[in-house]
Design a protein around this motif. Structure first.
Motif, PDB file in Angstrom:
ATOM      1  N   ARG A  75       0.879  -1.171   0.000  1.00  0.00           N
ATOM      2  CA  ARG A  75       0.000   0.000   0.000  1.00  0.00           C
ATOM      3  C   ARG A  75       0.916   1.221   0.000  1.00  0.00           C
ATOM      4  O   ARG A  75       1.427   1.596   1.055  1.00  0.00           O
ATOM      5  N   PRO A  76       1.138   1.821  -1.160  1.00  0.00           N
ATOM      6  CA  PRO A  76       2.099   2.926  -1.258  1.00  0.00           C
ATOM      7  C   PRO A  76       1.831   4.034  -0.247  1.00  0.00           C
ATOM      8  O   PRO A  76       0.674   4.384   0.030  1.00  0.00           O
ATOM      9  N   ALA A  77       2.940   4.563   0.281  1.00  0.00           N
ATOM     10  CA  ALA A  77       2.863   5.581   1.321  1.00  0.00           C
ATOM     11  C   ALA A  77       2.461   6.940   0.767  1.00  0.00           C
ATOM     12  O   ALA A  77       1.819   7.725   1.440  1.00  0.00           O
ATOM     13  N   GLY A  78       2.828   7.229  -0.437  1.00  0.00           N
ATOM     14  CA  GLY A  78       2.507   8.538  -0.977  1.00  0.00           C
ATOM     15  C   GLY A  78       2.594   8.548  -2.483  1.00  0.00           C
ATOM     16  O   GLY A  78       3.146   7.659  -3.101  1.00  0.00           O
ATOM     17  N   GLY A  79       1.980   9.545  -3.056  1.00  0.00           N
ATOM     18  CA  GLY A  79       2.022   9.708  -4.504  1.00  0.00           C
ATOM     19  C   GLY A  79       0.646   9.580  -5.112  1.00  0.00           C
ATOM     20  O   GLY A  79      -0.370   9.611  -4.436  1.00  0.00           O
ATOM     21  N   THR A  80       0.635   9.437  -6.407  1.00  0.00           N
ATOM     22  CA  THR A  80      -0.592   9.313  -7.172  1.00  0.00           C
ATOM     23  C   THR A  80      -1.239   7.962  -6.897  1.00  0.00           C
ATOM     24  O   THR A  80      -0.544   6.979  -6.707  1.00  0.00           O
ATOM     25  N   ILE A  81      -2.548   7.917  -6.900  1.00  0.00           N
ATOM     26  CA  ILE A  81      -3.251   6.647  -6.733  1.00  0.00           C
ATOM     27  C   ILE A  81      -3.327   5.961  -8.089  1.00  0.00           C
ATOM     28  O   ILE A  81      -3.828   6.524  -9.061  1.00  0.00           O
ATOM     29  N   ALA A  82      -2.809   4.738  -8.154  1.00  0.00           N
ATOM     30  CA  ALA A  82      -2.764   3.993  -9.405  1.00  0.00           C
ATOM     31  C   ALA A  82      -4.132   3.420  -9.746  1.00  0.00           C
ATOM     32  O   ALA A  82      -4.935   3.129  -8.868  1.00  0.00           O
ATOM     33  N   ASP A  83      -4.383   3.270 -11.040  1.00  0.00           N
ATOM     34  CA  ASP A  83      -5.587   2.568 -11.474  1.00  0.00           C
ATOM     35  C   ASP A  83      -5.196   1.527 -12.513  1.00  0.00           C
ATOM     36  O   ASP A  83      -4.031   1.386 -12.871  1.00  0.00           O
ATOM     37  N   ARG A  84      -6.157   0.779 -12.994  1.00  0.00           N
ATOM     38  CA  ARG A  84      -5.882  -0.338 -13.904  1.00  0.00           C
ATOM     39  C   ARG A  84      -5.282   0.086 -15.242  1.00  0.00           C
ATOM     40  O   ARG A  84      -4.692  -0.721 -15.932  1.00  0.00           O
ATOM     41  N   ASP A  85      -5.446   1.344 -15.613  1.00  0.00           N
ATOM     42  CA  ASP A  85      -4.909   1.807 -16.886  1.00  0.00           C
ATOM     43  C   ASP A  85      -3.452   2.249 -16.776  1.00  0.00           C
ATOM     44  O   ASP A  85      -2.883   2.741 -17.740  1.00  0.00           O
ATOM     45  N   ASP A  86      -2.868   2.088 -15.603  1.00  0.00           N
ATOM     46  CA  ASP A  86      -1.476   2.479 -15.407  1.00  0.00           C
ATOM     47  C   ASP A  86      -0.541   1.289 -15.588  1.00  0.00           C
ATOM     48  O   ASP A  86      -0.872   0.162 -15.247  1.00  0.00           O
ATOM     49  N   ILE A  87       0.627   1.578 -16.128  1.00  0.00           N
ATOM     50  CA  ILE A  87       1.709   0.604 -16.236  1.00  0.00           C
ATOM     51  C   ILE A  87       2.738   0.985 -15.177  1.00  0.00           C
ATOM     52  O   ILE A  87       3.107   2.160 -15.058  1.00  0.00           O
ATOM     53  N   LEU A  88       3.185   0.012 -14.405  1.00  0.00           N
ATOM     54  CA  LEU A  88       4.183   0.262 -13.363  1.00  0.00           C
ATOM     55  C   LEU A  88       5.577   0.202 -13.966  1.00  0.00           C
ATOM     56  O   LEU A  88       5.945  -0.788 -14.594  1.00  0.00           O
ATOM     57  N   VAL A  89       6.362   1.255 -13.776  1.00  0.00           N
ATOM     58  CA  VAL A  89       7.739   1.287 -14.254  1.00  0.00           C
ATOM     59  C   VAL A  89       8.626   1.470 -13.032  1.00  0.00           C
ATOM     60  O   VAL A  89       8.550   2.491 -12.351  1.00  0.00           O
ATOM     61  N   THR A  90       9.437   0.456 -12.761  1.00  0.00           N
ATOM     62  CA  THR A  90      10.270   0.466 -11.567  1.00  0.00           C
ATOM     63  C   THR A  90      11.736   0.460 -11.965  1.00  0.00           C
ATOM     64  O   THR A  90      12.166  -0.385 -12.748  1.00  0.00           O
ATOM     65  N   ARG A  91      12.478   1.392 -11.420  1.00  0.00           N
ATOM     66  CA  ARG A  91      13.927   1.433 -11.627  1.00  0.00           C
ATOM     67  C   ARG A  91      14.570   1.191 -10.268  1.00  0.00           C
ATOM     68  O   ARG A  91      14.382   1.967  -9.340  1.00  0.00           O
ATOM     69  N   THR A  92      15.305   0.097 -10.178  1.00  0.00           N
ATOM     70  CA  THR A  92      15.935  -0.243  -8.906  1.00  0.00           C
ATOM     71  C   THR A  92      17.446  -0.308  -9.068  1.00  0.00           C
ATOM     72  O   THR A  92      17.965  -0.487 -10.166  1.00  0.00           O
ATOM     73  N   ILE A  93      18.110  -0.185  -7.955  1.00  0.00           N
ATOM     74  CA  ILE A  93      19.555  -0.392  -7.913  1.00  0.00           C
ATOM     75  C   ILE A  93      19.731  -1.702  -7.176  1.00  0.00           C
ATOM     76  O   ILE A  93      19.390  -1.817  -6.005  1.00  0.00           O
TER      77      ILE A  93
END
Length: 133
Positions: A75-93
């Motif tokens: 459950r993300p702590a902050g930011g925009t609320i995602a919906d089904r039309d969103d694609i998750l783009v994650t950049r990790t180290i």
């Protein structure tokens, strides 16, 4: 002149109710997804190689399906609320996805940036062991 003001006022009054209904529907959907599972102790990170798929639960968070069958709910702590039309783009180290990571959201239709999320703890939901008769 009074009619537009009345319409605007009723829309403003109804907005919180509609938002609460959306959240309640999303909570019910999450309950359906984790039904028959037990909640475990939250963890800070999960290994990227162990993630089989992810699913957005609108207005709530992200469910990561792990290779071992466990569901990890974030459950993300902050930011925009995602919906089904969103694609998750994650950049990790590194090789892990952690609570401090930022997930960028891209609209599926327009392919444009639509926001970002700050991940929080990952809560595991494991299947209950089957009873042997």
């Amino acid at each position: 002149m009074r009619l537009p003001i009345l319409i605007l006022a009723s829309a403003l009054i109804a907005s919180p109710v509609i938002a609460q209904d959306r959240v309640a529907a999303s909570e019910a959907e999450l309950a359906r997804i984790v039904e028959g599972r037990t909640m475990g102790k939250p963890v800070d990170c999960i290994n990227l190689r162990d993630i089989r798929s992810s699913e957005i639960v609108p207005n709530i968070g992200i469910v990561y399906r792990m290779n071992n069958g466990t569901l990890m709910v974030n459950r993300p702590a902050g930011g925009t609320i995602a919906d089904r039309d969103d694609i998750l783009v994650t950049r990790t180290i590194g090789t892990r996805l952690c609570r401090i990571d930022i997930v960028t959201l891209v609209d599926r239709n327009s392919q444009m940036f639509s926001g970002s999320l700050s991940l929080d703890d990952f809560v595991p939901y494991s299947r209950l062991p089957r009873k042997v008769n």
